[in-house]
Design a protein around this motif. Structure first.
Motif, PDB file in Angstrom:
ATOM      1  N   UNK A 151       1.190   0.089  -3.664  1.00  0.00           N
ATOM      2  CA  UNK A 151       0.290  -0.773  -4.447  1.00  0.00           C
ATOM      3  C   UNK A 151      -0.887  -1.284  -3.632  1.00  0.00           C
ATOM      4  N   UNK A 152      -1.100  -0.691  -2.457  1.00  0.00           N
ATOM      5  CA  UNK A 152      -2.174  -1.130  -1.580  1.00  0.00           C
ATOM      6  C   UNK A 152      -1.718  -2.090  -0.501  1.00  0.00           C
ATOM      7  N   UNK A 208      -9.726  10.707  -0.322  1.00  0.00           N
ATOM      8  CA  UNK A 208      -8.335  10.785  -0.774  1.00  0.00           C
ATOM      9  C   UNK A 208      -7.355  10.588   0.385  1.00  0.00           C
ATOM     10  N   UNK A 209      -7.741  11.072   1.564  1.00  0.00           N
ATOM     11  CA  UNK A 209      -6.863  10.962   2.742  1.00  0.00           C
ATOM     12  C   UNK A 209      -6.580   9.502   3.085  1.00  0.00           C
ATOM     13  N   UNK A 210      -7.477   8.614   2.732  1.00  0.00           N
ATOM     14  CA  UNK A 210      -7.263   7.184   2.975  1.00  0.00           C
ATOM     15  C   UNK A 210      -5.955   6.687   2.376  1.00  0.00           C
ATOM     16  N   UNK A 211      -5.451   7.373   1.338  1.00  0.00           N
ATOM     17  CA  UNK A 211      -4.243   6.927   0.645  1.00  0.00           C
ATOM     18  C   UNK A 211      -2.962   7.248   1.409  1.00  0.00           C
ATOM     19  N   UNK A 212      -3.037   8.157   2.379  1.00  0.00           N
ATOM     20  CA  UNK A 212      -1.830   8.525   3.123  1.00  0.00           C
ATOM     21  C   UNK A 212      -1.346   7.356   3.957  1.00  0.00           C
ATOM     22  N   UNK A 213      -0.065   7.334   4.228  1.00  0.00           N
ATOM     23  CA  UNK A 213       0.555   6.143   4.831  1.00  0.00           C
ATOM     24  C   UNK A 213      -0.027   5.815   6.206  1.00  0.00           C
ATOM     25  N   UNK A 214      -0.299   6.826   7.029  1.00  0.00           N
ATOM     26  CA  UNK A 214      -0.802   6.539   8.378  1.00  0.00           C
ATOM     27  C   UNK A 214      -2.243   6.045   8.340  1.00  0.00           C
ATOM     28  N   UNK A 215      -3.054   6.647   7.480  1.00  0.00           N
ATOM     29  CA  UNK A 215      -4.437   6.165   7.370  1.00  0.00           C
ATOM     30  C   UNK A 215      -4.456   4.749   6.796  1.00  0.00           C
ATOM     31  N   UNK A 216      -3.596   4.499   5.849  1.00  0.00           N
ATOM     32  CA  UNK A 216      -3.449   3.159   5.271  1.00  0.00           C
ATOM     33  C   UNK A 216      -3.072   2.151   6.356  1.00  0.00           C
ATOM     34  N   UNK A 217      -2.107   2.528   7.209  1.00  0.00           N
ATOM     35  CA  UNK A 217      -1.663   1.623   8.271  1.00  0.00           C
ATOM     36  C   UNK A 217      -2.781   1.338   9.265  1.00  0.00           C
ATOM     37  N   UNK A 218      -3.527   2.374   9.646  1.00  0.00           N
ATOM     38  CA  UNK A 218      -4.614   2.202  10.616  1.00  0.00           C
ATOM     39  C   UNK A 218      -5.646   1.211  10.102  1.00  0.00           C
ATOM     40  N   UNK A 219      -6.027   1.353   8.847  1.00  0.00           N
ATOM     41  CA  UNK A 219      -7.090   0.501   8.323  1.00  0.00           C
ATOM     42  C   UNK A 219      -6.605  -0.908   8.022  1.00  0.00           C
ATOM     43  N   UNK A 245       5.058  -3.709  11.120  1.00  0.00           N
ATOM     44  CA  UNK A 245       5.494  -2.625  10.231  1.00  0.00           C
ATOM     45  C   UNK A 245       4.524  -1.449  10.284  1.00  0.00           C
ATOM     46  N   UNK A 246       3.228  -1.746  10.291  1.00  0.00           N
ATOM     47  CA  UNK A 246       2.235  -0.675  10.338  1.00  0.00           C
ATOM     48  C   UNK A 246       2.255   0.046  11.687  1.00  0.00           C
ATOM     49  N   UNK A 247       2.429  -0.693  12.773  1.00  0.00           N
ATOM     50  CA  UNK A 247       2.522  -0.060  14.091  1.00  0.00           C
ATOM     51  C   UNK A 247       3.759   0.821  14.185  1.00  0.00           C
ATOM     52  N   UNK A 305     -10.326   5.622  12.655  1.00  0.00           N
ATOM     53  CA  UNK A 305     -10.371   4.155  12.636  1.00  0.00           C
ATOM     54  C   UNK A 305     -11.440   3.604  11.715  1.00  0.00           C
ATOM     55  N   UNK A 306     -12.252   4.484  11.131  1.00  0.00           N
ATOM     56  CA  UNK A 306     -13.314   4.066  10.226  1.00  0.00           C
ATOM     57  C   UNK A 306     -13.006   4.615   8.837  1.00  0.00           C
TER      58      UNK A 306
END
Length: 445
Positions: A40-41, A124-135, A260-262, A433-434
């Protein structure tokens, strides 16, 4: 009555009926059970549909949902140590679902993809879990930066993005048309902050900066965010003390708030737990000696070639990487040759070939994350430097004026947000990271 809910706070809602508004990240079908991973973001949670409870029609509809389908799920939160998610250990027993859209043929699945494909589909890649965690980690780092300076008496002042002249060297400027004049995208807000401190004492700016370096390394972006504090009545030693307190605060805040994200990124946080003052400090002279010793000792011919350096050269990535391997936390290197630094840095007393500069190098091969210096405070010395660098004097008269009317010793630094995020997250390339990175070969999406 349905309780207001986000997955991030799922632990606070055990036993409660909740509604999740989000997207289908993945699903697994086992007989009468269907496991949906919903995002859910704010997090990712497992939701479980049991055919006899939800009915055949809804169950079959859910089984055929595509990845990234949008839906609204209502159910009861239960504790389950084996349930995956961010945070894990909880699941939602599905009672009702409203499907807003069944997404078909989502282009990014669980298989491996090349980086160019992923960057072409960055939206679309922004939605993946690792990209989500980084941002999410980036957002926390950004807020920690602001909190630190706001709580230490600094005033946030915005500086121009369009400027008439260079601050860090004319070879890395993006030229823009400004009505009938030539102008540039700002490399830094520092020069303007030097004017601001004469009014406010301690200030910082935090925003996008631009460097037209034709670099293809994993450390470079053409557009990046930088925080730049500037302090009146501050010498180089004071500046170094501020930097190590600041960096420690940012790292420890991130460890506390984004565990959790790390973990999702599989970051070795034991390295980050070490980031507390004091940091080691070595001179440029000593750094050169250390690099020579490392080069002499290595049997790797390629590394030996990469580490070739003489006094007066600036460091490259291999030099910084090998230096930081000798320490368990960031290391300060101070007193760089004047020739490799910006024109406005104060000369070292008795050594005009050296300036009162300092770089902070992050461990694990992440290189420079901070560059700073004590600034020139004498107008005549500054004017001579401007002429030596063949810069247009007319564009810098206001900057020289700062030294004519109430000049004081002053210092400042710049920290690149994206490099810092890459280091704290432990990722290989700065482009992740961007949200939408700008590099030598990428302007889209």
């Amino acid at each position: 009555m349905t309780t207001p809910f986000t997955i991030e706070h799922i632990a606070d809602h055990v036993g409660q009926r909740v509604t999740v508004k989000g997207w289908l990240y993945a699903s697994t079908h086992k007989g009468k059970l269907l496991f949906l991973r919903l995002r859910d973001g704010t997090g990712i949670a497992q939701a479980v549909a049991y055919r006899p409870e939800v009915g055949d029609e809804l169950f079959d509809e859910l089984v055929h949902l595509g990845q990234e389908s949008s839906l609204i799920v209502t159910g009861t939160v239960k504790a389950n140590d084996r349930a995956p998610g961010v945070p894990g250990g909880y699941e939602i027993g599905i009672e009702a679902v409203q499907v807003l859209q069944n997404a078909v043929d989502y282009p990014i699945g669980p298989k491996e993809y090349g980086i160019e494909f992923l960057m072409d589909n960055r939206h679309l890649w922004l939605r993946s879990s690792k990209q989500w965690a980084i941002l999410r980690i980036r957002a926390t780092i950004k807020r920690a930066i602001i909190d630190f300076f706001d709580s230490h008496g600094f005033l946030n002042i915005d500086t121009p993005i369009i400027t008439p002249s260079a601050a860090e060297g004319t070879s890395t400027l993006f030229e823009v048309g400004y009505f009938d004049e030539k102008a540039y995208l700002a490399q830094t807000g520092q020069l303007y902050n030097e004017a601001n401190i004469m009014a406010f004492g301690k200030v910082y700016c935090f925003g996008p900066t631009f460097r037209a370096e034709k670099a293809k390394t994993r450390r470079h972006l053409a557009e990046f965010w930088m925080v730049e504090p500037e302090i009146a009545f501050c010498d180089l030693d004071d500046l170094i003390a501020l930097e190590e307190e600041f960096v420690s605060y940012v790292v420890q805040t991130t460890l506390r708030e984004r565990a959790a994200e790390l973990a999702l990124l599989e970051r070795d946080v034991t390295v980050l737990q070490n980031i507390t003052p004091p940091f080691p400090r070595i001179s440029y002279d000593e750094a050169i000696e250390r690099i020579h010793a490392i080069r002499e000792a290595t049997t790797d011919p390629q590394l030996k070639e990469f580490l070739a350096i003489e006094w007066g050269d600036d460091f490259g990535s291999p030099h910084e990487t090998e230096l930081t391997k000798q320490f368990d936390r960031p290391v300060f290197v101070y007193g760089y040759p004047t020739a490799v630094k910006a024109f406005y840095m104060e000369p070292w007393p008795g050594r005009p070939e050296v300036c009162k500069s300092v770089d902070l190098l992050a461990p694990e091969g992440y290189g420079e994350i901070i560059g700073g210096s004590e600034r020139m405070s004498d107008p005549d010395v500054l004017l001579a430097a401007i002429r030596r660098h063949e810069l247009p004097e007319a564009n810098y008269q206001w900057y020289i004026d700062l030294r004519r009317y109430g000049s004081v010793p002053h210092s400042g630094f710049g920290l690149g947000l994206e490099r810092t995020v890459a280091w704290i997250c432990g990722i290989d390339h700065i482009r992740q990271t961007s949200p939408f990175p700008r590099t030598l070969k990428r302007l889209t999406p």
